[in-house]
Design a protein around this motif. Structure first.
Motif, PDB file in Angstrom:
ATOM      1  N   ASP A  58       0.848  -1.191   0.000  1.00 32.84           N
ATOM      2  CA  ASP A  58       0.000   0.000   0.000  1.00 32.84           C
ATOM      3  C   ASP A  58       0.882   1.238   0.000  1.00 32.84           C
ATOM      4  O   ASP A  58       2.110   1.149  -0.079  1.00 32.84           O
ATOM      5  CB  ASP A  58      -0.947  -0.005   1.204  1.00 32.84           C
ATOM      6  N   GLU A  59       0.251   2.406   0.095  1.00 35.02           N
ATOM      7  CA  GLU A  59       1.006   3.649   0.006  1.00 35.02           C
ATOM      8  C   GLU A  59       2.082   3.741   1.081  1.00 35.02           C
ATOM      9  O   GLU A  59       3.180   4.240   0.836  1.00 35.02           O
ATOM     10  CB  GLU A  59       0.059   4.847   0.118  1.00 35.02           C
ATOM     11  N   ALA A  60       1.793   3.232   2.262  1.00 38.18           N
ATOM     12  CA  ALA A  60       2.741   3.326   3.368  1.00 38.18           C
ATOM     13  C   ALA A  60       3.845   2.273   3.274  1.00 38.18           C
ATOM     14  O   ALA A  60       4.972   2.512   3.717  1.00 38.18           O
ATOM     15  CB  ALA A  60       2.006   3.199   4.702  1.00 38.18           C
ATOM     16  N   GLY A  61       3.520   1.115   2.705  1.00 33.06           N
ATOM     17  CA  GLY A  61       4.479   0.025   2.741  1.00 33.06           C
ATOM     18  C   GLY A  61       5.008  -0.434   1.407  1.00 33.06           C
ATOM     19  O   GLY A  61       5.688  -1.465   1.334  1.00 33.06           O
ATOM     20  N   CYS A  62       4.728   0.318   0.339  1.00 34.41           N
ATOM     21  CA  CYS A  62       5.095  -0.153  -1.007  1.00 34.41           C
ATOM     22  C   CYS A  62       6.602  -0.311  -1.183  1.00 34.41           C
ATOM     23  O   CYS A  62       7.059  -1.250  -1.852  1.00 34.41           O
ATOM     24  CB  CYS A  62       4.516   0.772  -2.064  1.00 34.41           C
ATOM     25  N   GLU A  63       7.394   0.588  -0.592  1.00 34.79           N
ATOM     26  CA  GLU A  63       8.847   0.488  -0.750  1.00 34.79           C
ATOM     27  C   GLU A  63       9.389  -0.735   0.000  1.00 34.79           C
ATOM     28  O   GLU A  63      10.246  -1.466  -0.522  1.00 34.79           O
ATOM     29  CB  GLU A  63       9.534   1.761  -0.261  1.00 34.79           C
TER      30      GLU A  63
END
Length: 316
Positions: free
Chosen positions: A172-177
């Protein structure tokens, strides 16, 4: 001042002037005799016209384009190719020993993302259905490379798709990296060092072949394609980082090593070693420029991209 300028130009037989009566304007023209004389000089000299020896005995390196091999070249790279190639040719024409070089960014996280993206598309061609990360490379060229990978290695690189993302952080946006980093680590673990190297090798070879073909069609060739991995694998980057530490140009903060770039007119200091121990792209580029100097060039010229104006002070 105007009259002095006119008087200074008057003796030249190559200039004609016409004064507009009453208007106070004077137009200057190249005399026809000057044009015909120049044409005769060109015909007499042939391919040697305009050449000189003012740079004789001096070695200069021109590095240009150096686009990351993570995607096809685009029109912006064409600007750098044209500018760099012509600059190198002009220097060659006036006697410099010119070395044309392309710096291949074939190391680091972005290349791992590229290779992993290709492997995931390869798994799809094998009938697996792994979830494709939002931070993966999605162009059609990724599918083309995956096809090349399967043609060369068959199903030897196939692994269960469900295992690729099992236990990875949410994409998701917070955990994509963190998610893409976990998928890269899983790819390396499932494939093993040798098999992952095969994926990486095919991916890099296809991308570089495509870049070379485009540049060759554009009339641009190089004396050397310099591999970033030759610096990292040989320990040169670490050696140069240690030299900077010893000279007092680095400091430790929040677990990372920072270069005191602001001492040299940069807008801020720059990280060279992250808190996880990984070297940054900037550290590799420091090592690359040190390597250039140690190869004995009298001058090195970097042709930056139009959007890389911020790199000028930090490279200096």
């Amino acid at each position: 001042l105007a009259q002095a300028l006119i008087d200074a130009m008057d003796p030249s037989p190559l200039i004609e002037r016409t004064e507009i009566a009453g208007a106070g304007f004077i137009n200057f023209f190249i005399a026809p005799a000057a044009l015909t004389a120049t044409a005769a000089d060109i015909l007499r000299a042939g391919a040697a016209y305009g050449r000189s020896g003012i740079g004789r005995g001096r070695r200069v390196q021109v590095e240009f384009v150096s686009a990351n091999p993570t995607g096809p070249l685009h029109v912006g790279h064409g600007r750098g190719a044209a500018y760099g190639s012509v600059l190198a040719s002009l220097l060659d024409a006036v006697g410099y020993d010119v070395h044309r070089e392309y710096y291949v960014n074939d190391s680091g996280r972005q290349m791992d993302i590229l290779a992993t993206s290709v492997w995931l598309r390869y798994l799809e061609l094998c009938g697996e259905r792994p979830a494709f990360p939002s931070r993966g490379y999605r162009g059609d060229y990724i599918v083309d490379i995956a096809g090349r990978l399967r043609a060369e290695h068959g199903d030897a690189l196939r692994r269960p798709g469900a295992e690729v993302t099992a236990g990875a952080p949410a994409d998701d946006e917070a955990g994509c990296e963190a998610h893409i980093d976990a998928v890269i680590a899983r790819a390396k673990g499932l494939l093993g060092t040798a098999r992952y190297a095969q994926v990486f090798g095919v991916t890099l070879a296809v991308m570089l072949d495509d870049i070379r073909d485009d540049l060759r069609g554009f009339g641009v060739t190089y004396d050397e394609w310099f591999s970033e991995r030759s610096l990292t694998a040989g320990g040169n980057v670490t050696a140069y980082v240690e030299r900077l530490k010893a000279a007092g140009h680095l400091y430790l903060q929040d677990g990372a090593w920072w270069f005191r770039a602001s001492d040299f007119a940069d807008e801020k200091d720059r990280v060279v070693v992250r808190e996880n121990g990984q070297i940054t792209y900037f550290a590799s580029y420091i090592a690359y420029h040190a390597d250039k100097m140690e190869r004995g060039f009298d001058q090195v010229l970097d042709v930056c991209g139009a959007d890389h104006h911020g790199y000028v002070p930090r490279i200096k």
